[in-house]
Design a protein around this motif. Structure first.
Motif, PDB file in Angstrom:
ATOM      1  N   ASP A   9      -2.258  -3.030   5.125  1.00 59.73           N
ATOM      2  CA  ASP A   9      -3.078  -3.097   3.923  1.00 59.73           C
ATOM      3  C   ASP A   9      -3.859  -1.783   3.784  1.00 59.73           C
ATOM      4  O   ASP A   9      -4.596  -1.384   4.690  1.00 59.73           O
ATOM      5  N   VAL A  10      -3.676  -1.124   2.674  1.00 62.10           N
ATOM      6  CA  VAL A  10      -4.272   0.206   2.481  1.00 62.10           C
ATOM      7  C   VAL A  10      -5.790   0.181   2.565  1.00 62.10           C
ATOM      8  O   VAL A  10      -6.411   1.060   3.168  1.00 62.10           O
ATOM      9  N   ASP A  11      -6.398  -0.832   1.965  1.00 59.26           N
ATOM     10  CA  ASP A  11      -7.863  -0.918   1.983  1.00 59.26           C
ATOM     11  C   ASP A  11      -8.383  -1.075   3.413  1.00 59.26           C
ATOM     12  O   ASP A  11      -9.342  -0.393   3.817  1.00 59.26           O
ATOM     13  N   GLN A  12      -7.770  -1.969   4.184  1.00 61.32           N
ATOM     14  CA  GLN A  12      -8.193  -2.172   5.565  1.00 61.32           C
ATOM     15  C   GLN A  12      -7.927  -0.931   6.415  1.00 61.32           C
ATOM     16  O   GLN A  12      -8.709  -0.593   7.310  1.00 61.32           O
TER      17      GLN A  12
ATOM     18  N   ASN B 253      -8.006   2.173   5.360  1.00 62.59           N
ATOM     19  CA  ASN B 253      -9.038   3.163   5.030  1.00 62.59           C
ATOM     20  C   ASN B 253     -10.385   2.805   5.651  1.00 62.59           C
ATOM     21  O   ASN B 253     -11.119   3.679   6.124  1.00 62.59           O
ATOM     22  N   ILE B 254     -10.713   1.509   5.658  1.00 66.82           N
ATOM     23  CA  ILE B 254     -11.969   1.068   6.276  1.00 66.82           C
ATOM     24  C   ILE B 254     -11.947   1.374   7.768  1.00 66.82           C
ATOM     25  O   ILE B 254     -12.942   1.833   8.342  1.00 66.82           O
TER      26      ILE B 254
ATOM     27  N   ARG C 117     -10.147   3.701   9.294  1.00 64.49           N
ATOM     28  CA  ARG C 117     -10.233   5.158   9.472  1.00 64.49           C
ATOM     29  C   ARG C 117     -11.696   5.629   9.361  1.00 64.49           C
ATOM     30  O   ARG C 117     -12.155   6.440  10.175  1.00 64.49           O
ATOM     31  N   GLU C 118     -12.396   5.113   8.361  1.00 69.04           N
ATOM     32  CA  GLU C 118     -13.794   5.512   8.158  1.00 69.04           C
ATOM     33  C   GLU C 118     -14.666   5.088   9.339  1.00 69.04           C
ATOM     34  O   GLU C 118     -15.568   5.824   9.757  1.00 69.04           O
TER      35      GLU C 118
END
Length: 275
Positions: A65-68, A70-71, A73-74
Motif C-alpha cells: 500500500d503506497v500510503d503505508q 510512505n508513512i 519511510r517517513e
C-alpha cells in the motif's frame, strides 16, 4: 545506516527472537509484518496480522500500500536509526522490503537456524501449525491499539544489556492469532499464477496472445516463463521489456509474491492484414 535481515520460513520463531537479536546487534528499529517498531513502541505501519486474508497479510508485510509505505519511510527518516533489523521468509522478501522502504543494501543476512536450535524451531512450528499463534515483538498495550478485536497474550523476553554487568530486564512481546488463520491454509496454485501472468501480458499493446505460461517457485520468489505471440508491427525488444515490467507489477500486486525473473520466448509473429 546498517541494515540487517533475519530470514527463515514462516512459523520458525523469527518474531519471537527478533528482540533478542536486535538487542545483540544494537539495532534500534525492527521491521516485522508491516510494522515499524522501536523499543516498546509501534511507530508506524499496519500489522499483517490484521488482514482478513493471507494475500492481504503478505501485501501488508511488503508495504504494497503506497500510503503505508510512505508513512513507514517517513517514520524511519524521523527516527534516524544507526541499525535496523528486517524480518522475512526469504532473502527476496527482505530485499523487497528494503527497496520499498528505500533503505541501504542489506549488510548481513542472518538465518533463523543460526540463532535458534532445531528443537526450538520445531517447537515454534508446532505452536504455529497446531495453535496458529503468531508473535509481534511489541508490548500488548501497543498491539491492542492496532488489533483491538484480536485476543492478545503477553510474552516476556529476558534481556541482558550489553556492557552493563548484572543489569537485566524483561521486555514484553505479544502472542496473537490473526484473523486469516481462522480460514485455514491458503495457497496460490502454479496454474493460477500462470493465468494471472498471461492475463497481464495480454493487456500490453502489441501482444497478440500467450501460448504458454510456466511458473517456477523457490524460497527467493517466482520465475515466470512466457511464450508470446507478438504483432509484427512492433519492436520486439521494446515490447518484451514492457511485458516484463507490467507482468511483474501485476503479479506482485495481486499475490504479494516476489517475482525474481520473467523470461520471454517469441512464439510467433502475427502479420496483420492491410485493408
Amino acid at each position: 545506516m546498517e541494515v540487517y535481515a533475519l530470514v527463515g520460513p514462516s512459523g520458525t520463531g523469527k518474531s519471537h527472537r527478533a528482540v533478542m537479536l536486535a538487542n545483540r546487534l544494537g539495532a534500534e528499529v525492527i521491521v516485522d509484518d508491516g510494522l515499524i517498531i522501536k523499543g516498546n513502541q509501534i511507530v508506524a505501519g499496519v500489522s499483517a496480522k490484521k488482514q482478513p486474508t493471507r494475500i492481504g497479510a503478505i501485501k501488508a508485510a511488503l508495504f504494497m500500500d503506497v500510503d503505508q509505505m510512505n508513512i513507514a519511510r517517513e517514520a524511519i527518516t524521523r527516527l534516524q536509526p544507526e541499525k535496523i533489523l528486517l524480518l522475512g521468509t526469504s532473502r527476496g522478501m527482505v530485499e523487497k522490503i528494503s527497496q520499498r522502504l528505500e533503505l541501504p543494501a542489506i549488510t548481513e543476512f542472518i538465518m533463523i537456524d543460526q540463532i535458534a536450535s532445531p528443537k526450538e524451531i520445531r517447537k515454534a512450528r508446532i505452536m504455529r501449525k497446531q495453535h496458529s499463534k503468531h508473535v509481534i515483538p511489541a508490548p500488548t498495550i501497543e498491539v491492542k491499539k492496532s488489533l483491538p478485536e484480536i485476543i492478545i497474550d503477553p510474552l516476556q523476553v529476558f534481556l541482558k544489556r550489553k556492557g552493563l554487568r548484572d543489569r537485566r530486564n524483561w521486555l514484553e512481546q505479544s502472542v496473537v492469532r490473526p484473523t486469516f488463520t481462522l480460514y485455514g491454509k491458503f495457497t496460490i496454485s502454479q496454474s493460477t499464477l500462470g493465468v494471472i501472468a498471461a492475463f497481464a501480458a495480454k493487456a500490453v499493446p502489441g501482444v497478440v496472445g500467450v501460448q504458454r505460461a510456466h511458473i517456477v517457485r523457490n524460497e527467493q520468489g517466482i520465475i515466470i516463463e512466457l511464450d508470446i505471440v507478438f504483432s509484427s508491427k512492433i519492436n520486439i525488444s521494446n515490447i518484451s521489456r514492457d511485458v516484463q515490467v507490467y507482468v511483474k507489477e501485476q503479479v506482485e500486486k495481486m499475490t504479494g509474491l516476489a517475482v525474481k525473473h520473467i523470461n520471454i520466448t517469441v512464439a510467433g509473429l502475427k502479420v496483420e492484414e492491410i485493408v
